[in-house]
Design a protein around this motif. Sequence first.
Motif, PDB file in Angstrom:
ATOM      1  N   GLY A   7       0.561  -1.148   0.095  1.00 42.01           N
ATOM      2  CA  GLY A   7       0.027   0.214   0.012  1.00 42.01           C
ATOM      3  C   GLY A   7       0.868   1.191  -0.027  1.00 42.01           C
ATOM      4  N   LEU A   8       2.092   1.342   0.902  1.00 37.65           N
ATOM      5  CA  LEU A   8       2.728   2.388   0.766  1.00 37.65           C
ATOM      6  C   LEU A   8       3.585   2.810  -0.583  1.00 37.65           C
ATOM      7  CD1 LEU A   8       4.162   4.801   2.423  1.00 37.65           C
ATOM      8  CD2 LEU A   8       5.738   3.216   3.258  1.00 37.65           C
ATOM      9  N   ALA A  13       4.170   5.560  -5.519  1.00 36.55           N
ATOM     10  CA  ALA A  13       4.041   5.642  -7.042  1.00 36.55           C
ATOM     11  C   ALA A  13       3.118   6.447  -7.301  1.00 36.55           C
ATOM     12  CB  ALA A  13       3.938   4.224  -7.466  1.00 36.55           C
ATOM     13  N   ALA A  14       2.175   6.810  -6.868  1.00 38.71           N
ATOM     14  CA  ALA A  14       1.234   7.858  -7.156  1.00 38.71           C
ATOM     15  C   ALA A  14       1.518   9.257  -6.996  1.00 38.71           C
ATOM     16  CB  ALA A  14      -0.426   7.500  -6.141  1.00 38.71           C
ATOM     17  N   ARG A  15       2.419   9.198  -5.795  1.00 40.58           N
ATOM     18  CA  ARG A  15       2.966  10.562  -5.725  1.00 40.58           C
ATOM     19  C   ARG A  15       3.895  10.960  -6.761  1.00 40.58           C
ATOM     20  NH1 ARG A  15       6.407  11.398  -0.474  1.00 40.58           N
ATOM     21  NH2 ARG A  15       7.658   9.640  -1.307  1.00 40.58           N
ATOM     22  N   ALA A  44       0.518   8.520   5.889  1.00 40.73           N
ATOM     23  CA  ALA A  44       1.359   7.564   5.766  1.00 40.73           C
ATOM     24  C   ALA A  44       2.522   7.923   4.920  1.00 40.73           C
ATOM     25  CB  ALA A  44       0.842   6.464   4.995  1.00 40.73           C
ATOM     26  N   LEU A  45       2.608   8.667   4.051  1.00 42.38           N
ATOM     27  CA  LEU A  45       3.648   9.083   3.242  1.00 42.38           C
ATOM     28  C   LEU A  45       4.649  10.128   3.935  1.00 42.38           C
ATOM     29  CD1 LEU A  45       2.320  10.113  -0.180  1.00 42.38           C
ATOM     30  CD2 LEU A  45       3.667   8.029   0.356  1.00 42.38           C
ATOM     31  N   LEU A  46       4.047  10.899   5.050  1.00 48.61           N
ATOM     32  CA  LEU A  46       4.696  11.926   5.667  1.00 48.61           C
ATOM     33  C   LEU A  46       5.520  11.134   6.830  1.00 48.61           C
ATOM     34  CD1 LEU A  46       5.526  14.828   6.411  1.00 48.61           C
ATOM     35  CD2 LEU A  46       3.620  14.976   7.926  1.00 48.61           C
TER      36      LEU A  46
END
Length: 288
Positions: A7-8, A13-15, A44-46
């Motif tokens: 998921g991460l 990848a979307a970012r 989650a990304l941060l």
Amino acid sequence: ENLKSEGLKAREAARSEAIRKAEEEGGQWGAFKAALGETVTDPALLASFTAEQIPNILPSILTRGTAGAVTKATQLSAQQAAKAAAKGLTKEAAEAAAQKAAVKAGTTAAIQTGAVQQGADIGAGAYDMIYKELRNQGLSEEQAAAETINKARAAGASGYLLSVIANRYLPGGEAMERIMAGERMAGRGVLPRIRTGLATGAKEIPSEMLEETGGRFSQNVALRDVKPDQSLTEGLGETAGMSAAGALGLGTTTGVMGRRAAPAPAPAAEEEKPETEKQQEAKTEAPP
């Protein structure tokens, strides 16, 4: 990388895709906004990106801690204690001066250690970029390596210098280093910690952006020596956005977890002074 969940990885990848599209539509400014926005709006990304930055500051943590401890021990030596007594300083004042000196020494050591590490990272990145380009142009491994090394060293030196300038001379550039060197923050409880954290994160952003974006620019300059069509602004927007997000996350965390100053002691109640003989005589002689 292998420890990241699927998921991460999908989020990252979307970012990356969002940054690519934003750069195509809005140039480096669009890439900056996308990199920063996509990261800080996704917890989650941060959290993941902040955690990735921690190993980069471990050498500075160890250096500032050692330097601070040595300085404090020196300041509290018998010689320093004698000087403090000669100046009429109390024990508490002498200890405060020692703590201040320890924080200053630890902060200076941390800035130097971080600058050396930043210069090494920028130089290594430049080496990889230039070496790959020369190999693509048909040079042998030996030729490419010989051609690359001095250009990479120049980029690394620029990275070192920019790091020192960013952390020592920009307003707020030392904020995180000072906390990690042992500076005590005012206020206890949840709200003071949150305020300190947000303030530290905000102060860290300009210096981190100059450090990282300037380093990427130095790499582009070095690569342009062997690749004339290399854009000097390539990757600057994404680098600036990610460095701002990392500074906010890591700076805020550091500020929240920083050591707090001891609460000020309550003022001592004034003792009633005994009456002097003259005061007692005055009371006796006073008319009713």
